[in-house]
Design a protein around this motif. Structure first.
Motif, PDB file in Angstrom:
ATOM      1  N   ALA A 199       0.838  -1.204   0.000  1.00  0.00           N
ATOM      2  CA  ALA A 199       0.000   0.000   0.000  1.00  0.00           C
ATOM      3  C   ALA A 199       0.874   1.256   0.000  1.00  0.00           C
ATOM      4  O   ALA A 199       0.615   2.206  -0.740  1.00  0.00           O
ATOM      5  N   ALA A 226      -1.646   4.706   3.517  1.00  0.00           N
ATOM      6  CA  ALA A 226      -1.258   3.294   3.435  1.00  0.00           C
ATOM      7  C   ALA A 226      -1.829   2.498   4.606  1.00  0.00           C
ATOM      8  O   ALA A 226      -2.273   1.359   4.435  1.00  0.00           O
ATOM      9  N   VAL A 230      -5.478   1.966   3.866  1.00  0.00           N
ATOM     10  CA  VAL A 230      -5.636   0.968   2.802  1.00  0.00           C
ATOM     11  C   VAL A 230      -5.408  -0.433   3.368  1.00  0.00           C
ATOM     12  O   VAL A 230      -6.171  -1.362   3.085  1.00  0.00           O
ATOM     13  N   ALA A 265      -5.349  -5.523  -1.540  1.00  0.00           N
ATOM     14  CA  ALA A 265      -4.633  -4.323  -1.080  1.00  0.00           C
ATOM     15  C   ALA A 265      -4.225  -3.441  -2.262  1.00  0.00           C
ATOM     16  O   ALA A 265      -4.359  -2.208  -2.207  1.00  0.00           O
ATOM     17  N   ALA A 297      -5.395   0.362  -2.933  1.00  0.00           N
ATOM     18  CA  ALA A 297      -4.378   1.419  -3.007  1.00  0.00           C
ATOM     19  C   ALA A 297      -4.522   2.224  -4.293  1.00  0.00           C
ATOM     20  O   ALA A 297      -4.418   3.454  -4.288  1.00  0.00           O
TER      21      ALA A 297
END
Length: 168
Positions: free
Chosen positions: A21, A31, A34, A64, A68
């Motif tokens: 991420a 991140a 995410v 993921a 992202a």
């Protein structure tokens, strides 16, 4: 549905999910969000996992990665007011006084030329030329067909070239 298994699952893959991420979004806070959402989706949709299609880490990292990319798109699509461009100072601080004067004059000519464009063309050219948006992104931001966005950009470029006396 086993909490102990969920905790073990998160601990086992958290570094890889967060790392992926972070590599995509390039913002530690985003991140983290995410990564958390990736684990929540994996938890909610665990029954959808099919071992014939890939391993668990591959499945989780795909979730993921997609989240992202979505987060990056959302951040890039934040509306920007192109009118703010007209207030920017575009003169280099490194220039000598004579060069600065020429830059100030050229910047003012450009600012006036852009300000004289119709509002739709002004927004399109500023979004494309100064904020780096593609025609497709501009069509989405302005809620117009792609062809209309392209036409606005091209017409604005032609008008600016004419007004500023620029030749190819």
């Amino acid at each position: 549905g086993d909490r102990a298994a969920a905790t073990a699952f998160v601990r086992r893959f958290q570094a890889r999910v967060y790392g992926l991420a972070l590599a995509v979004v390039r913002d530690p806070g985003v991140a983290e969000d995410v990564a958390q959402e990736a684990f929540l989706r994996a938890w909610r949709h665990a029954a959808a996992y099919d071992p014939r299609r890939g391993s668990v880490p591959t499945w989780l990292l795909t979730i993921a990665r997609n989240l992202a990319i979505d987060a990056t798109r959302l951040r890039r699509a934040e509306p920007v007011d192109p009118e703010a461009f007209l207030a920017l100072g575009l003169v280099s601080a490194d220039a000598d006084p004579g060069e600065r004067e020429v830059q100030v004059d050229e910047t003012e000519r450009l600012r006036r030329a852009v300000a004289d464009l119709p509002a739709e063309q002004r927004r399109a050219i500023v979004l494309a030329g100064f904020y780096g948006h593609t025609a497709k992104e501009i069509s989405q931001l302005e809620d117009v067909p792609l062809g209309t966005a392209k036409t606005r950009i091209r017409t604005a470029m032609l008008r600016l070239r004419s007004k500023l006396g620029v030749t190819r």
